[in-house]
Design a protein around this motif. Structure first.
Motif, PDB file in Angstrom:
ATOM      1  N   GLN A   1     101.871   2.511  16.220  1.00 20.07           N
ATOM      2  CA  GLN A   1     100.452   2.141  16.152  1.00 20.07           C
ATOM      3  C   GLN A   1      99.586   3.157  16.898  1.00 20.07           C
ATOM      4  O   GLN A   1      98.572   3.630  16.368  1.00 20.07           O
ATOM      5  CB  GLN A   1     100.255   0.745  16.743  1.00 20.07           C
ATOM      6  CG  GLN A   1      98.795   0.314  16.826  1.00 20.07           C
ATOM      7  CD  GLN A   1      98.601  -0.913  17.715  1.00 20.07           C
ATOM      8  OE1 GLN A   1      99.550  -1.616  18.039  1.00 20.07           O
ATOM      9  NE2 GLN A   1      97.363  -1.154  18.112  1.00 20.07           N
ATOM     10  N   TYR A   2     100.000   3.501  18.136  1.00 23.14           N
ATOM     11  CA  TYR A   2      99.167   4.429  18.912  1.00 23.14           C
ATOM     12  C   TYR A   2      99.308   5.864  18.418  1.00 23.14           C
ATOM     13  O   TYR A   2      98.372   6.661  18.549  1.00 23.14           O
ATOM     14  CB  TYR A   2      99.502   4.313  20.400  1.00 23.14           C
ATOM     15  CG  TYR A   2      98.839   3.109  21.015  1.00 23.14           C
ATOM     16  CD1 TYR A   2      97.501   3.137  21.392  1.00 23.14           C
ATOM     17  CD2 TYR A   2      99.530   1.907  21.161  1.00 23.14           C
ATOM     18  CE1 TYR A   2      96.879   2.013  21.913  1.00 23.14           C
ATOM     19  CE2 TYR A   2      98.913   0.779  21.685  1.00 23.14           C
ATOM     20  CZ  TYR A   2      97.588   0.841  22.060  1.00 23.14           C
ATOM     21  OH  TYR A   2      96.961  -0.271  22.564  1.00 23.14           O
ATOM     22  N   GLY A   3     100.457   6.191  17.854  1.00 27.79           N
ATOM     23  CA  GLY A   3     100.573   7.485  17.192  1.00 27.79           C
ATOM     24  C   GLY A   3      99.613   7.582  16.020  1.00 27.79           C
ATOM     25  O   GLY A   3      98.991   8.631  15.791  1.00 27.79           O
ATOM     26  N   GLN A   4      99.479   6.478  15.295  1.00 27.06           N
ATOM     27  CA  GLN A   4      98.536   6.430  14.180  1.00 27.06           C
ATOM     28  C   GLN A   4      97.095   6.543  14.670  1.00 27.06           C
ATOM     29  O   GLN A   4      96.260   7.213  14.036  1.00 27.06           O
ATOM     30  CB  GLN A   4      98.732   5.132  13.400  1.00 27.06           C
ATOM     31  CG  GLN A   4      97.996   5.077  12.065  1.00 27.06           C
ATOM     32  CD  GLN A   4      98.258   3.773  11.344  1.00 27.06           C
ATOM     33  OE1 GLN A   4      98.203   2.702  11.935  1.00 27.06           O
ATOM     34  NE2 GLN A   4      98.533   3.855  10.046  1.00 27.06           N
TER      35      GLN A   4
ATOM     36  N   VAL B   1      96.094   8.166  17.310  1.00 32.88           N
ATOM     37  CA  VAL B   1      95.873   9.578  17.625  1.00 32.88           C
ATOM     38  C   VAL B   1      95.583  10.358  16.346  1.00 32.88           C
ATOM     39  O   VAL B   1      94.666  11.193  16.299  1.00 32.88           O
ATOM     40  CB  VAL B   1      97.097  10.170  18.355  1.00 32.88           C
ATOM     41  CG1 VAL B   1      96.962  11.691  18.489  1.00 32.88           C
ATOM     42  CG2 VAL B   1      97.260   9.537  19.725  1.00 32.88           C
ATOM     43  N   TYR B   2      96.348  10.050  15.310  1.00 33.13           N
ATOM     44  CA  TYR B   2      96.137  10.716  14.010  1.00 33.13           C
ATOM     45  C   TYR B   2      94.731  10.428  13.468  1.00 33.13           C
ATOM     46  O   TYR B   2      94.060  11.322  12.942  1.00 33.13           O
ATOM     47  CB  TYR B   2      97.192  10.250  13.021  1.00 33.13           C
ATOM     48  CG  TYR B   2      97.004  10.801  11.622  1.00 33.13           C
ATOM     49  CD1 TYR B   2      97.418  12.101  11.305  1.00 33.13           C
ATOM     50  CD2 TYR B   2      96.409  10.033  10.625  1.00 33.13           C
ATOM     51  CE1 TYR B   2      97.237  12.617  10.034  1.00 33.13           C
ATOM     52  CE2 TYR B   2      96.227  10.534   9.345  1.00 33.13           C
ATOM     53  CZ  TYR B   2      96.638  11.827   9.055  1.00 33.13           C
ATOM     54  OH  TYR B   2      96.449  12.332   7.792  1.00 33.13           O
ATOM     55  N   PHE B   3      94.284   9.183  13.636  1.00 32.79           N
ATOM     56  CA  PHE B   3      92.945   8.810  13.154  1.00 32.79           C
ATOM     57  C   PHE B   3      91.858   9.577  13.905  1.00 32.79           C
ATOM     58  O   PHE B   3      90.811   9.898  13.341  1.00 32.79           O
ATOM     59  CB  PHE B   3      92.711   7.310  13.326  1.00 32.79           C
ATOM     60  CG  PHE B   3      93.496   6.451  12.356  1.00 32.79           C
ATOM     61  CD1 PHE B   3      94.072   7.005  11.224  1.00 32.79           C
ATOM     62  CD2 PHE B   3      93.659   5.090  12.587  1.00 32.79           C
ATOM     63  CE1 PHE B   3      94.796   6.223  10.332  1.00 32.79           C
ATOM     64  CE2 PHE B   3      94.374   4.298  11.703  1.00 32.79           C
ATOM     65  CZ  PHE B   3      94.949   4.871  10.579  1.00 32.79           C
ATOM     66  N   GLN B   4      92.090   9.852  15.197  1.00 31.82           N
ATOM     67  CA  GLN B   4      91.108  10.624  15.956  1.00 31.82           C
ATOM     68  C   GLN B   4      91.028  12.063  15.451  1.00 31.82           C
ATOM     69  O   GLN B   4      89.949  12.663  15.434  1.00 31.82           O
ATOM     70  CB  GLN B   4      91.468  10.617  17.447  1.00 31.82           C
ATOM     71  CG  GLN B   4      91.304   9.272  18.129  1.00 31.82           C
ATOM     72  CD  GLN B   4      89.867   8.798  18.165  1.00 31.82           C
ATOM     73  OE1 GLN B   4      88.947   9.591  18.369  1.00 31.82           O
ATOM     74  NE2 GLN B   4      89.663   7.502  17.952  1.00 31.82           N
ATOM     75  N   LEU B   5      92.157  12.590  15.030  1.00 27.99           N
ATOM     76  CA  LEU B   5      92.187  13.963  14.525  1.00 27.99           C
ATOM     77  C   LEU B   5      91.740  14.042  13.076  1.00 27.99           C
ATOM     78  O   LEU B   5      91.269  15.090  12.620  1.00 27.99           O
ATOM     79  CB  LEU B   5      93.604  14.537  14.657  1.00 27.99           C
ATOM     80  CG  LEU B   5      94.139  14.659  16.090  1.00 27.99           C
ATOM     81  CD1 LEU B   5      95.603  15.070  16.079  1.00 27.99           C
ATOM     82  CD2 LEU B   5      93.304  15.665  16.887  1.00 27.99           C
ATOM     83  N   ASN B   6      91.901  12.921  12.340  1.00 25.57           N
ATOM     84  CA  ASN B   6      91.513  12.869  10.925  1.00 25.57           C
ATOM     85  C   ASN B   6      90.673  11.610  10.701  1.00 25.57           C
ATOM     86  O   ASN B   6      91.192  10.574  10.285  1.00 25.57           O
ATOM     87  CB  ASN B   6      92.743  12.839  10.022  1.00 25.57           C
ATOM     88  CG  ASN B   6      93.633  14.054  10.216  1.00 25.57           C
ATOM     89  OD1 ASN B   6      93.440  15.081   9.589  1.00 25.57           O
ATOM     90  ND2 ASN B   6      94.605  13.928  11.111  1.00 25.57           N
ATOM     91  N   PRO B   7      89.369  11.681  10.996  1.00 25.39           N
ATOM     92  CA  PRO B   7      88.508  10.489  10.964  1.00 25.39           C
ATOM     93  C   PRO B   7      88.365   9.842   9.590  1.00 25.39           C
ATOM     94  O   PRO B   7      87.980   8.676   9.503  1.00 25.39           O
ATOM     95  CB  PRO B   7      87.148  11.024  11.440  1.00 25.39           C
ATOM     96  CG  PRO B   7      87.454  12.323  12.125  1.00 25.39           C
ATOM     97  CD  PRO B   7      88.640  12.878  11.420  1.00 25.39           C
TER      98      PRO B   7
ATOM     99  N   ILE C   1      89.530   7.791   7.178  1.00 28.05           N
ATOM    100  CA  ILE C   1      90.627   6.830   7.088  1.00 28.05           C
ATOM    101  C   ILE C   1      90.520   6.039   5.790  1.00 28.05           C
ATOM    102  O   ILE C   1      89.467   5.466   5.474  1.00 28.05           O
ATOM    103  CB  ILE C   1      90.584   5.850   8.283  1.00 28.05           C
ATOM    104  CG1 ILE C   1      90.582   6.631   9.599  1.00 28.05           C
ATOM    105  CG2 ILE C   1      91.758   4.887   8.243  1.00 28.05           C
ATOM    106  CD1 ILE C   1      90.299   5.767  10.802  1.00 28.05           C
ATOM    107  N   SER C   2      91.615   5.987   5.055  1.00 29.81           N
ATOM    108  CA  SER C   2      91.621   5.199   3.821  1.00 29.81           C
ATOM    109  C   SER C   2      91.789   3.721   4.142  1.00 29.81           C
ATOM    110  O   SER C   2      92.219   3.338   5.233  1.00 29.81           O
ATOM    111  CB  SER C   2      92.767   5.655   2.915  1.00 29.81           C
ATOM    112  OG  SER C   2      94.021   5.349   3.519  1.00 29.81           O
ATOM    113  N   ASP C   3      91.435   2.865   3.174  1.00 28.83           N
ATOM    114  CA  ASP C   3      91.592   1.419   3.363  1.00 28.83           C
ATOM    115  C   ASP C   3      93.051   1.054   3.613  1.00 28.83           C
ATOM    116  O   ASP C   3      93.354   0.173   4.416  1.00 28.83           O
ATOM    117  CB  ASP C   3      91.072   0.674   2.129  1.00 28.83           C
ATOM    118  CG  ASP C   3      89.555   0.653   2.075  1.00 28.83           C
ATOM    119  OD1 ASP C   3      88.931   0.996   3.100  1.00 28.83           O
ATOM    120  OD2 ASP C   3      89.004   0.302   1.022  1.00 28.83           O
ATOM    121  N   THR C   4      93.944   1.727   2.908  1.00 28.95           N
ATOM    122  CA  THR C   4      95.369   1.422   3.068  1.00 28.95           C
ATOM    123  C   THR C   4      95.853   1.751   4.475  1.00 28.95           C
ATOM    124  O   THR C   4      96.583   0.975   5.108  1.00 28.95           O
ATOM    125  CB  THR C   4      96.201   2.216   2.039  1.00 28.95           C
ATOM    126  OG1 THR C   4      95.759   1.880   0.717  1.00 28.95           O
ATOM    127  CG2 THR C   4      97.684   1.886   2.167  1.00 28.95           C
ATOM    128  N   ALA C   5      95.426   2.923   4.993  1.00 31.65           N
ATOM    129  CA  ALA C   5      95.825   3.321   6.346  1.00 31.65           C
ATOM    130  C   ALA C   5      95.259   2.346   7.374  1.00 31.65           C
ATOM    131  O   ALA C   5      95.953   1.948   8.322  1.00 31.65           O
ATOM    132  CB  ALA C   5      95.347   4.739   6.636  1.00 31.65           C
TER     133      ALA C   5
END
Length: 380
Positions: A59-62, A64-70, A72-76
């Motif tokens: 969850q927290y790895g995700q 971090v990924y969201f911070q680097l790639n703002p 975000i798809s609905d599925t993600a």
């Protein structure tokens, strides 16, 4: 390129990544402890904790990924929310299992919670047609029911788990921090439109405290287990007096340290007859009563042990205590407060005497008391 400012470390994308990375480090340490316990203890509670920690790390790895790639798809976003809910379920299930045997009904409750969560998660994709609004408003409503359901799970955990585990204060603090984080998250999203940097920072930092307390919770459970294992290795299971091996070792330690000590040896009179006529349950009760009296009388001045069967011993370590008077007090209390009597013998350590000799002399004195009328104290 702008220079990195100190305040950037606590705010914005970099601040969020640092917060989430710290949480990941705490989770990794907690996972190592839980995995070690799982390998050595093979208990389902540690499996639940281990799996939940892996999900939390995902969850927290995700995040971090969201911070680097703002973008975000609905599925993600949906799977991020599911990781959050199921990790919460598993953590609380694991905490419960650390202190309780897993029964069929507990498994049924967990399965029901998972099933309800799966059904409620469908609300993310199916917004009622009568709700009006533009695309951004509808998107904002998608996770609302699941977010509210997580609040309900918090209260259920408090009611069902809190009263059945140890470390209640830590657990209550964990739930309080989680509840605060959830409320701050919902207030920021649904009241302020996600534009309050202070609330965003609180949402990122409070979970650090939550996971730190979770780490301390599991470490303290490890300490509790180690203490329980150690106590079981040195104490008699029925009377909770020290066992023969530990008692003998302590006598040897005191003698090696050239400390003047005495040993009182006692044996319950007619104990076999008591077992034969009133049953082993009554015999066990008497043993516990006698052990309790000996513990009370020797508190701060000696060490009590169960030497074997109905034989109990005292190592008198206080040089100012009169062993004969102490033995007589114990004998008199046992006669007055229980249905049995005891024969007692005592011996004081002399120069060049070994632990074996000291205990043997006290044993022989007890045997003289036993063969000369019982219910008396004899000195060696």
């Amino acid at each position: 390129m702008n220079d990195l400012r100190l305040e950037d470390l606590g705010s914005g994308t970099l601040g969020a990544i640092i917060s989430y990375t710290i949480i990941l480090v705490i989770l990794l340490l907690t996972l190592l402890v839980a995995f070690r316990l799982l390998m050595t203890r093979r208990k389902i509670g540690y499996l639940s904790i281990t799996v939940s920690l892996m999900i939390l790390m995902a969850q927290y790895g995700q995040l971090v990924y969201f911070q680097l790639n703002p973008d975000i798809s609905d599925t993600a976003a949906f799977w991020a929310m599911m990781l959050k809910v199921f990790s919460f379920l598993l953590v609380n299930t694991g905490i419960y299992q650390l202190y309780n045997p897993t029964r069929l009904r507990d498994g049924v409750v967990f399965v029901v919670c998972c099933a309800v969560t799966a059904v409620i998660s469908l609300s993310y994709w199916y917004i009622p047609g009568w709700l009006e609004g533009n695309g951004s408003q509808i998107k904002l409503l998608q996770p609302l029911i699941v977010e509210l359901f997580l609040v309900v799970l918090l209260f259920i955990s408090f009611l069902l788990v809190n009263s059945r585990i140890g470390q209640n204060v830590k657990y209550q603090l964990m739930l309080t921090l989680y509840f605060c984080t959830q409320m701050i998250h919902m207030a920021n999203i649904y009241v302020f439109g996600g534009n309050q940097p202070v609330l965003m920072k609180l949402e990122q930092t409070i979970p650090m405290l939550f996971h730190l307390i979770l780490f301390l919770f599991i470490v303290e459970r490890v300490i509790e287990l180690m203490q329980a294992i150690y106590n079981s290795s040195i104490r008699d299971g029925l009377t909770q007096l020290y066992n023969r091996k530990y008692f003998y070792n302590r006598v040897g330690q005191y003698i090696a340290g050239r400390i003047s000590v005495s040993v009182i040896f006692s044996d319950i009179d007619n104990f076999k007859k008591l077992n034969d006529t009133k049953g082993h349950h009554m015999g066990d009760q008497v043993l516990k009563q006698v052990a309790g009296i000996m513990r009370e009388e020797t508190d701060q001045i000696g060490i009590c042990g169960r030497y074997g069967g109905e034989e109990m011993v005292v190592l008198v370590t206080d040089p100012d205590t009169d062993s004969a008077e102490l033995a007589e007090r114990i004998r008199a209390r046992i006669e007055a407060e229980t249905i049995v009597t005891v024969s007692m013998g005592w011996s004081r350590h002399k120069k060049q005497m070994t632990a074996d000799e000291l205990i043997k002399q006290a044993d022989e004195a007890m045997y003289k008391a036993k063969t000369s009328g019982k219910n008396k104290v004899v000195a060696s």
